[in-house]
Design a protein around this motif. Structure first.
Motif, PDB file in Angstrom:
ATOM      1  N   ARG A  77       0.867  -1.192   0.000  1.00 33.20           N
ATOM      2  CA  ARG A  77       0.000   0.000   0.000  1.00 33.20           C
ATOM      3  C   ARG A  77       0.898   1.236   0.000  1.00 33.20           C
ATOM      4  NH1 ARG A  77      -4.983  -0.721   3.273  1.00 33.20           N
ATOM      5  NH2 ARG A  77      -5.638  -1.412   1.208  1.00 33.20           N
ATOM      6  N   THR A  78       0.624   2.193  -0.924  1.00 33.37           N
ATOM      7  CA  THR A  78       1.425   3.424  -0.989  1.00 33.37           C
ATOM      8  C   THR A  78       0.526   4.636  -0.837  1.00 33.37           C
ATOM      9  OG1 THR A  78       1.197   3.746  -3.377  1.00 33.37           O
ATOM     10  CG2 THR A  78       2.984   2.315  -2.649  1.00 33.37           C
ATOM     11  N   MET A  79       1.113   5.731  -0.376  1.00 38.36           N
ATOM     12  CA  MET A  79       0.389   7.003  -0.293  1.00 38.36           C
ATOM     13  C   MET A  79       1.334   8.127  -0.707  1.00 38.36           C
ATOM     14  SD  MET A  79      -1.978   6.838   3.125  1.00 38.36           S
ATOM     15  CE  MET A  79      -3.004   8.229   2.630  1.00 38.36           C
ATOM     16  N   SER A 137      -4.705   6.811  -2.024  1.00 35.37           N
ATOM     17  CA  SER A 137      -3.713   5.734  -1.901  1.00 35.37           C
ATOM     18  C   SER A 137      -3.723   4.851  -3.141  1.00 35.37           C
ATOM     19  CB  SER A 137      -3.971   4.891  -0.647  1.00 35.37           C
ATOM     20  OG  SER A 137      -5.146   4.130  -0.795  1.00 35.37           O
ATOM     21  N   ILE A 196      -4.275   3.960   6.710  1.00 39.11           N
ATOM     22  CA  ILE A 196      -3.381   4.957   7.299  1.00 39.11           C
ATOM     23  C   ILE A 196      -3.860   5.409   8.684  1.00 39.11           C
ATOM     24  CG2 ILE A 196      -4.499   6.921   6.104  1.00 39.11           C
ATOM     25  CD1 ILE A 196      -0.715   6.486   6.718  1.00 39.11           C
ATOM     26  N   HIS A 251      -1.214  10.927   6.333  1.00 39.13           N
ATOM     27  CA  HIS A 251       0.020  10.334   5.803  1.00 39.13           C
ATOM     28  C   HIS A 251       1.252  11.133   6.224  1.00 39.13           C
ATOM     29  CE1 HIS A 251       2.791   9.365   2.235  1.00 39.13           C
ATOM     30  NE2 HIS A 251       2.835   8.342   3.054  1.00 39.13           N
TER      31      HIS A 251
END
Lengths: 412, 412
Positions: B182-184, B215, B256, B401
């Motif tokens: 998972r990326t943000m 995300s 998050i 984030h």
């Protein structure tokens, strides 16, 4: 006219994207009384698209395709549809120019590959796409009609509303008439019980409930083949309104937060909110409505006991004797916020959202909420069921609905 | 193993409900390397269900049905499937007992109609439903497998994860291996650019982005037919982590808000929030996490200028000179909330969510946010795009984030 919707592309099949195109198209067509038969999604392979069309035309007169119209070699929708109808694809110069000018608008040159998007069966009607490079098409052969639309909703939605809907309304009379209602404050099974006499009395009227968390929409539908169908729908609607009068909040064009903000603004009332277990959700629903700032002055999310005492002047004694989740605390919170902010209306909500923190006396889902209007406070007690999220959402929506009913009674 | 998903029921066909069951199931199966062929939705009519099954088995080995398992006469899924497989339905007494005890738990008696839900083909395996009255089933005949699940996601999802996934993993080896991230804080096209060398270097590794608001999840997948597939996946994952190190927040098991609450609790930090344009959304995301009350002391939704001055001690001069949506106001709001509540951490967010209220200098989407930790304040400026709702959601998620990254740096 029987309609099916065929989505083409890997994103939906792989679960990356939810098929909102199908629900958008169905909802719009359903409102107008068209008969939707099925939704299908397949990958972008010629053989799968063609066998999908064979299956769909076994029970449909019109197939609306969404997606698969990109410029790359992977996008085979156009070719597969032409093969299915046994038609050749011809480059439409007018469309080439349109795609070129779309690129120019954004300061780019059209890549050669995009010429592909201008290839159509000779007799197809092209549907202009103002928001992208892939035009759609309308084509009819041997009583099988196809409408081809691009996948991105911001391209599809205006093409559907501006072209497809008028086209279908012109050429195909909808087969039903309907009336829409949004209700709150009643559960689905309770509503079914109350409406049972109506089901029995109006056998030609379909009464379909659509439940969401906190609200149920009802669509009453009569087929036009019924003798006196309009009269039948009016009579059923009238009785529906009589039975459900306490719960109807309007048609489906507005949500409860919009109704509440409208009422506050129309009556010139200011609002303050004190939230505990909902943690900002209630305020966020109000702020969701553009222009709500003229009504909502401030909210305090007083999650801790200290905050309830310091910010809202809840008495320490009240918290000690009755607890933070109690009728008394809800009342003092609601009074406290109106006094702190000097607003006309104050709301408070305090409860146990779970999953832990419940006791036998105060189980998870117990929520107290209060409404103060010009100094008078009413307190309400609820036992909601479900997850932490569901309990909080129900609490916020129920309080908005209760406020809506009270605000309606207030004389200007 | 080729899998298709068949939704049964009017809600989806009429566009009232989006078919999230199909995307949930597809996403989970795709992660494990199963091959999804198609999604289909039809109404609850025997003939339509049976012809749907004929079509689906023309290109699938397993069909997973969702919905249509209610107790009323309208719910024909069970009967139609039995007819399709040429099997009789037999009342399963064990299941009758389970449904009865489900009703008892909620203090009700089982209506006679619910016995219908206990009728199964003799050799079917029953899938227990802990959250509703309709059990599912697993049945196999002539190399055609069917898995039948109820429609409501809160019933379907646990049945799918607890029963279907282990069952499929046991009996059918997935054909791929994958790794999830998972990326943000990075957009999809920007991520694609950064990952381009990876696409070119690892031709056997599929890198699939799944974008949500705020995300992007990535699934890296290698087919087991590739020689040294595990090594290939490890090497690609390692390089993916190097490239995306600033943006990865973990795998897909946590959102998050959960990461932020975990960090606050682990480091013993208290939090106060001052929201303007997000209107409670940010606080609500924190309160979504069970146990967040030990960190979040209080939030103030200071939508009006008066509230910013009175509650947060923002200077009137600051508002007059720089405006409510400014670096200076965001900074004073964040400092103000930490001083008001005496917390370790303070957050503030102020912006123009639209659709109106924007100017050339301060357009819709302009958002300032600030983070104060132990007296030190950093301010951030963003220009978000999209609807009012999307701008508010992006603002809240981006602030979470940013806080997450700062909290990770803090030594205990």
């Amino acid at each position: 006219m029987r309609i099916s919707i065929l989505g083409i592309g890997n994103e939906v099949i792989k679960g990356k994207t939810v098929n909102t195109n199908a629900s958008f198209i169905s909802k719009e067509l359903n409102k107008l009384g068209f008969d939707i038969k099925s939704h299908l999604v397949v990958k972008d392979y010629a053989s799968e698209i063609k066998s999908a069309l064979t299956y769909l035309y076994s029970h449909s007169d019109l197939v609306i395709t969404t997606g698969g119209l990109g410029p790359t070699v992977d996008d085979l929708t156009r070719e597969s549809i032409a093969e299915f109808f046994n038609e050749a694809l011809v480059v439409n110069e007018e469309i080439v120019n349109q795609i070129e000018s779309y690129f120019k608008q954004s300061g780019r040159e059209m890549p050669k590959t995009n010429i592909k998007q201008a290839r159509y069966p000779k007799l197809a009607e092209v549907i202009i796409n103002k928001n992208g490079t892939a035009p759609g098409m309308y084509f009819e052969k041997n009583n099988q009609t196809i409408i081809m639309l691009p996948g991105p909703p911001r391209e599809l939605n205006p093409m559907f509303l501006d072209y497809v809907i008028p086209k279908l309304r012109m050429s195909h009379e909808p087969s039903t008439v309907s009336k829409l209602y949004r209700t709150m404050g009643i559960g689905e099974s309770h509503a079914e019980e109350m409406l049972e006499p109506l089901y029995k009395k109006f056998l030609n009227v379909e009464i379909a409930p659509y439940a969401s968390v906190g609200s149920i929409d009802f669509i009453l539908t009569v087929d036009k083949s019924v003798v006196g169908y309009e009269n039948e729908l009016n009579k059923a609607s009238q009785e529906f309104e009589n039975i459900m009068t306490d719960f109807i909040i309007g048609d489906q064009s507005k949500f409860i937060n919009e109704h509440v903000v409208d009422l506050l603004k129309n009556k010139g009332l200011t609002l303050g909110i004190a939230e505990s277990c909902t943690g900002g959700l209630l305020s966020s629903m109000i702020v969701d409505v553009p222009g709500s700032s003229s009504a909502l002055l401030e909210s305090c999310i007083t999650y801790s006991n200290e905050a309830k005492v310091l910010r809202l002047s809840v008495k320490e004694e009240t918290l000690n004797v009755y607890g933070a989740v109690s009728k008394e605390t809800a009342e003092e919170m609601s009074k406290g916020i109106t006094q702190l902010l000097n607003t006309d209306v104050g709301l408070s909500v305090t409860g146990i959202a779970g999953p832990t923190g419940g006791t036998k006396e105060k189980p998870v889902g117990l929520v107290y909420m209060a409404i103060t209007i010009h100094g008078n406070t009413d307190v309400y007690k609820y036992n909601f069921k479900g997850s932490r999220k569901k309990i909080r959402t129900q609490a916020a929506l129920t309080l908005l609905h209760t406020l809506y009913k009270k605000l309606k009674e207030i004389k200007l």
